[in-house]
Enzyme design. Structure first.
Site, PDB file in Angstrom:
ATOM      1  N   HIS A 122       1.129   5.511  -6.695  1.00 58.39           N
ATOM      2  CA  HIS A 122      -0.026   6.397  -6.526  1.00 58.39           C
ATOM      3  C   HIS A 122       0.196   7.598  -7.208  1.00 58.39           C
ATOM      4  O   HIS A 122       0.951   7.830  -8.006  1.00 58.39           O
ATOM      5  CB  HIS A 122      -0.100   6.869  -4.965  1.00 58.39           C
ATOM      6  CG  HIS A 122      -0.580   5.696  -4.194  1.00 58.39           C
ATOM      7  ND1 HIS A 122       0.339   5.111  -3.282  1.00 58.39           N
ATOM      8  CD2 HIS A 122      -1.745   5.115  -4.035  1.00 58.39           C
ATOM      9  CE1 HIS A 122      -0.297   4.027  -2.580  1.00 58.39           C
ATOM     10  NE2 HIS A 122      -1.704   4.108  -3.125  1.00 58.39           N
ATOM     11  N   ASP A 152      -4.413  10.849 -10.741  1.00 58.35           N
ATOM     12  CA  ASP A 152      -5.771  10.227 -10.201  1.00 58.35           C
ATOM     13  C   ASP A 152      -6.886  10.629 -11.067  1.00 58.35           C
ATOM     14  O   ASP A 152      -7.894   9.972 -11.476  1.00 58.35           O
ATOM     15  CB  ASP A 152      -5.943  10.483  -8.608  1.00 58.35           C
ATOM     16  CG  ASP A 152      -5.143   9.590  -7.954  1.00 58.35           C
ATOM     17  OD1 ASP A 152      -4.432   8.689  -8.571  1.00 58.35           O
ATOM     18  OD2 ASP A 152      -5.375   9.692  -6.697  1.00 58.35           O
TER      19      ASP A 152
HETATM   20  C1  LIG Z   1      -3.009   9.122  -3.592  1.00 52.64           C
HETATM   21  C2  LIG Z   1      -4.407   8.124  -3.968  1.00 52.64           C
HETATM   22  C3  LIG Z   1      -4.536   7.307  -2.880  1.00 52.64           C
HETATM   23  C4  LIG Z   1      -5.578   7.974  -1.853  1.00 52.64           C
HETATM   24  C5  LIG Z   1      -6.259   6.841  -1.238  1.00 52.64           C
HETATM   25  C6  LIG Z   1      -6.701   7.397   0.281  1.00 52.64           C
HETATM   26  C7  LIG Z   1      -8.044   8.216  -0.063  1.00 52.64           C
HETATM   27  C8  LIG Z   1      -7.050   6.167   1.129  1.00 52.64           C
HETATM   28  C9  LIG Z   1      -5.584   5.222   1.323  1.00 52.64           C
HETATM   29  C10 LIG Z   1      -5.774   4.714   2.727  1.00 52.64           C
HETATM   30  C11 LIG Z   1      -7.123   5.025   2.858  1.00 52.64           C
HETATM   31  C12 LIG Z   1      -7.442   4.891   4.707  1.00 52.64           C
HETATM   32  C13 LIG Z   1      -7.121   3.563   5.107  1.00 52.64           C
HETATM   33  O1  LIG Z   1      -7.528   2.423   4.454  1.00 52.64           O
HETATM   34  C14 LIG Z   1      -7.516   3.170   6.807  1.00 52.64           C
HETATM   35  C15 LIG Z   1      -9.070   3.820   6.735  1.00 52.64           C
HETATM   36  C16 LIG Z   1      -9.882   2.709   6.356  1.00 52.64           C
HETATM   37  C17 LIG Z   1     -11.123   2.969   6.647  1.00 52.64           C
HETATM   38  O2  LIG Z   1     -12.353   1.987   5.916  1.00 52.64           O
HETATM   39  C18 LIG Z   1     -11.555   4.611   5.811  1.00 52.64           C
HETATM   40  C19 LIG Z   1     -10.567   5.466   6.470  1.00 52.64           C
HETATM   41  C20 LIG Z   1      -9.335   5.055   6.308  1.00 52.64           C
HETATM   42  C21 LIG Z   1      -8.228   6.117   7.170  1.00 52.64           C
HETATM   43  C22 LIG Z   1      -9.014   5.208   4.815  1.00 52.64           C
HETATM   44  C23 LIG Z   1      -9.193   6.500   4.271  1.00 52.64           C
HETATM   45  C24 LIG Z   1      -8.925   6.982   2.800  1.00 52.64           C
HETATM   46  O3  LIG Z   1      -9.592   6.177   2.016  1.00 52.64           O
HETATM   47  C25 LIG Z   1      -7.317   6.530   2.532  1.00 52.64           C
HETATM   48  C26 LIG Z   1      -6.446   7.378   3.071  1.00 52.64           C
HETATM   49  C27 LIG Z   1      -3.903   7.135  -5.203  1.00 52.64           C
HETATM   50  O4  LIG Z   1      -3.110   7.552  -5.866  1.00 52.64           O
HETATM   51  S1  LIG Z   1      -5.154   6.198  -5.572  1.00 52.64           S
HETATM   52  C28 LIG Z   1      -4.664   5.397  -6.990  1.00 52.64           C
HETATM   53  C29 LIG Z   1      -3.619   4.137  -6.699  1.00 52.64           C
HETATM   54  N1  LIG Z   1      -3.342   3.579  -7.811  1.00 52.64           N
HETATM   55  C30 LIG Z   1      -4.220   2.823  -8.570  1.00 52.64           C
HETATM   56  O5  LIG Z   1      -5.242   2.796  -8.455  1.00 52.64           O
HETATM   57  C31 LIG Z   1      -3.485   1.999  -9.937  1.00 52.64           C
HETATM   58  C32 LIG Z   1      -4.131   0.448  -9.932  1.00 52.64           C
HETATM   59  N2  LIG Z   1      -4.058  -0.228  -8.852  1.00 52.64           N
HETATM   60  C33 LIG Z   1      -2.938  -0.641  -8.138  1.00 52.64           C
HETATM   61  O6  LIG Z   1      -2.005  -0.607  -8.567  1.00 52.64           O
HETATM   62  C34 LIG Z   1      -3.018  -1.301  -6.967  1.00 52.64           C
HETATM   63  O7  LIG Z   1      -4.532  -1.766  -6.787  1.00 52.64           O
HETATM   64  C35 LIG Z   1      -2.684  -0.684  -5.858  1.00 52.64           C
HETATM   65  C36 LIG Z   1      -3.554   0.786  -5.600  1.00 52.64           C
HETATM   66  C37 LIG Z   1      -1.213  -0.131  -5.820  1.00 52.64           C
HETATM   67  C38 LIG Z   1      -2.922  -1.207  -4.427  1.00 52.64           C
HETATM   68  O8  LIG Z   1      -2.363  -2.647  -4.551  1.00 52.64           O
HETATM   69  P1  LIG Z   1      -2.853  -3.588  -3.582  1.00 52.64           P
HETATM   70  O9  LIG Z   1      -1.835  -4.673  -3.522  1.00 52.64           O
HETATM   71  O10 LIG Z   1      -3.538  -3.317  -2.346  1.00 52.64           O
HETATM   72  O11 LIG Z   1      -4.107  -4.380  -4.675  1.00 52.64           O
HETATM   73  P2  LIG Z   1      -4.124  -5.220  -5.834  1.00 52.64           P
HETATM   74  O12 LIG Z   1      -2.689  -5.777  -6.206  1.00 52.64           O
HETATM   75  O13 LIG Z   1      -4.718  -4.303  -7.157  1.00 52.64           O
HETATM   76  O14 LIG Z   1      -5.071  -6.455  -5.551  1.00 52.64           O
HETATM   77  C39 LIG Z   1      -6.544  -6.168  -5.087  1.00 52.64           C
HETATM   78  C40 LIG Z   1      -6.510  -7.211  -4.240  1.00 52.64           C
HETATM   79  O15 LIG Z   1      -7.828  -7.289  -3.635  1.00 52.64           O
HETATM   80  C41 LIG Z   1      -8.624  -8.493  -3.997  1.00 52.64           C
HETATM   81  N3  LIG Z   1     -10.013  -8.092  -4.232  1.00 52.64           N
HETATM   82  C42 LIG Z   1     -10.620  -6.893  -4.738  1.00 52.64           C
HETATM   83  N4  LIG Z   1     -11.869  -7.037  -4.711  1.00 52.64           N
HETATM   84  C43 LIG Z   1     -12.188  -8.064  -3.962  1.00 52.64           C
HETATM   85  C44 LIG Z   1     -13.398  -8.670  -3.573  1.00 52.64           C
HETATM   86  N5  LIG Z   1     -14.765  -8.090  -3.787  1.00 52.64           N
HETATM   87  N6  LIG Z   1     -13.341  -9.613  -2.764  1.00 52.64           N
HETATM   88  C45 LIG Z   1     -12.026 -10.535  -2.318  1.00 52.64           C
HETATM   89  N7  LIG Z   1     -10.956  -9.950  -2.801  1.00 52.64           N
HETATM   90  C46 LIG Z   1     -10.875  -8.936  -3.632  1.00 52.64           C
HETATM   91  C47 LIG Z   1      -7.954  -8.934  -5.261  1.00 52.64           C
HETATM   92  O16 LIG Z   1      -8.691 -10.273  -5.497  1.00 52.64           O
HETATM   93  C48 LIG Z   1      -6.542  -8.753  -5.046  1.00 52.64           C
HETATM   94  O17 LIG Z   1      -5.968  -9.803  -4.197  1.00 52.64           O
HETATM   95  P3  LIG Z   1      -4.620 -10.405  -4.287  1.00 52.64           P
HETATM   96  O18 LIG Z   1      -3.613  -9.380  -3.889  1.00 52.64           O
HETATM   97  O19 LIG Z   1      -4.681 -11.704  -3.716  1.00 52.64           O
HETATM   98  O20 LIG Z   1      -4.374 -10.627  -6.002  1.00 52.64           O
END
Ligand SMILES: C[C@H](CCC[C@@H](C)[C@H]1CC[C@H]2[C@@H]3[C@H](O)C[C@@H]4C[C@H](O)CC[C@]4(C)[C@H]3C[C@H](O)[C@]12C)C(=O)SCCNC(=O)CCNC(=O)[C@H](O)C(C)(C)COP(=O)(O)OP(=O)(O)OC[C@H]1O[C@@H](n2cnc3c(N)ncnc32)[C@H](O)[C@@H]1OP(=O)(O)O
Length: 382
Positions: A122, A152
């Site tokens: 993050h 970010d």
């Molecule tokens: C400090 C910030 C982050 C702040 C974020 C906060 C604002 C939010 C974090 C938690 C949230 C709360 C929580 O979710 C609970 C509630 C949910 C509710 O809906 C809303 C309220 C919540 C309280 C909610 C409130 C807020 O939103 C939160 C507090 C940052 O620094 S952000 C920067 C992060 N880093 C990056 O972006 C770098 C690039 N990305 C990555 O490195 C990774 O994506 C990451 C971020 C480490 C996440 O890793 P993860 O293992 O989860 O994902 P990935 O490996 O990327 O894989 C994605 C998988 O998802 C599949 N996929 C994507 N789209 C689709 C789709 N349309 N259909 C099906 N599948 C999909 C994709 O195929 C991947 O699947 P696999 O893992 O099988 O390959």
């Protein structure tokens, strides 16, 4: 608007990619956010002007739908860990083969290569890796991250939007798209270039929190006022510093020299005592209209109503009464015209977007019943 006619497919992500998409949307691009199916609500707080298509990319039909959307778009923006898009069969190889004009923007923390490329992280991790976090913090305290602003948003979302605009500009000459590898570590470091390149000036020779611009100097700091609020002081140049001293009602002759580092603690104590004697409003009245470089520290809900910001219209109110910054910078002929209506519900535009991109109603019906897409127009009307 500057980006009118540009079509962007944004795959839903956490914070940086949504900001990138919102910038493009504010300046006129058509931004379609691809959300997952079966989610109760969007996590995108930066959805201004976007449309939402809910699509299951874990199904081959979903992948085919995304390919068709990308075929007719200018930009695809993906926020996933390295390798995720390739695993889905949606890597740049596949998409650029079908649409060589496509700009394929990859916004990650560590970039597409290097030993950390596949690691989760993050903002605070990226900022730490950029070198900059080591410089942020008060004297004798541990480093602290200034919210998640630097990696970010500045080094991530904004830098990626810049890359996309550059690639669009270049495409006018070459007719070709390209891949953008936007690493937040590198974006943050680049935003901080001044810190590297000004080291020879001696600006950062002292430990964290003891330099001129990191709160080490008493004339570049914040001070509490008698009503518990704060003033920000940035009186660096001698002519502006003189005005600070005058506004504080101090006698320059009885104070140590401005740049006498050994006297900084004494000077800071003096400023602290003096600022504590009046309210923020009183100090603002004293310093407004001077060159002392002293301003009130405004909370978010007061920034928009400050006379200066109000006169410029620096903040806007959307249809739901929420106040947020207007897009910056202001372009004279083609300024941004941010959308003021409410944010999209997940899947609100699935049907309309698919129809527009050439899917016939039977096909959409079949995708719907197979759970590949979700249409939530009705939910949006509630
Ligand atoms: C400090 C910030 C982050 C702040 C974020 C906060 C604002 C939010 C974090 C938690 C949230 C709360 C929580 O979710 C609970 C509630 C949910 C509710 O809906 C809303 C309220 C919540 C309280 C909610 C409130 C807020 O939103 C939160 C507090 C940052 O620094 S952000 C920067 C992060 N880093 C990056 O972006 C770098 C690039 N990305 C990555 O490195 C990774 O994506 C990451 C971020 C480490 C996440 O890793 P993860 O293992 O989860 O994902 P990935 O490996 O990327 O894989 C994605 C998988 O998802 C599949 N996929 C994507 N789209 C689709 C789709 N349309 N259909 C099906 N599948 C999909 C994709 O195929 C991947 O699947 P696999 O893992 O099988 O390959």
């Amino acid at each position: 608007m500057a980006l009118a006619g540009v079509r962007v497919i944004e795959l839903a992500g956490l914070a940086p990619a949504p900001f990138c998409g919102m910038i493009l949307s504010d300046f006129g691009a058509r931004v379609i956010r691809v959300d997952r199916t079966k989610v109760t609500m969007a996590m995108d707080a930066q959805a201004r002007g976007k449309q939402s298509v809910a699509l299951n990319l874990k199904s081959p039909q979903g992948v085919a739908v995304l390919k068709k959307l990308c075929l007719q778009s200018d930009v695809v923006l993906e926020p996933f860990r390295k390798g995720v898009m390739e695993k889905l069969g949606l890597g740049p190889g596949e998409l650029l083969k079908e649409n060589p004009r496509l700009i394929y923007a990859r916004l990650t923390g560590y970039g597409q290569s290097g030993s950390y490329a596949k690691s989760a992280g993050h903002d605070i991790n990226y900022l730490a890796m950029s070198g900059l976090l080591s410089m942020l913090g008060r004297r004798s305290e541990k480093p602290y991250a200034p919210l998640n602003l630097v990696a970010d948003f500045a080094g991530g979302g904004l830098m990626c939007a810049f890359g996309i605009v550059l690639a669009l500009l270049e495409r006018n000459k070459s007719g070709q798209g390209q891949i953008i590898d936007a690493s937040m570590v590198e974006g943050a470091a680049y935003v901080g270039s001044f810190m590297w390149k000004s080291r020879s000036l001696g600006l950062w020779n002292r430990p964290r929190g003891e330099n001129m611009l990191d709160s080490g100097a008493p004339f570049y700091d914040t001070y509490q006022t008698s009503d518990g609020k704060h003033m920000a002081v940035g009186a660096i140049e001698p002519q502006f510093y003189d005005q600070l001293i005058k506004g504080l009602g101090l006698d320059a002759a009885s104070l140590p020299a401005q740049m006498s580092i050994s006297d900084f603690p004494e000077l800071r104590r003096t400023f602290t005592q003096v600022f504590a004697q009046k309210t923020q409003a009183e100090w603002s009245r004293i310093f407004d209209g001077t060159d002392a470089c002293v301003t009130p520290v405004l909370p978010l809900d007061e920034a928009g109503s400050h006379p200066h910001n109000r006169e410029r219209g620096s903040f806007l109110k959307d249809a739901q009464g929420e106040v947020s910054p207007r897009p910056a910078p202001v372009l004279s002929r083609t300024p941004a015209r941010p959308c003021l209506s409410r944010d999209p519900v997940v899947g609100e535009h699935t049907r309309s977007v698919l129809e527009e991109y050439g899917f016939d109603p039977d096909h959409i019906g079949q995708l719907l019943s197979a759970g590949v897409v979700e249409c939530n127009e009705a939910k949006a009307r509630l």
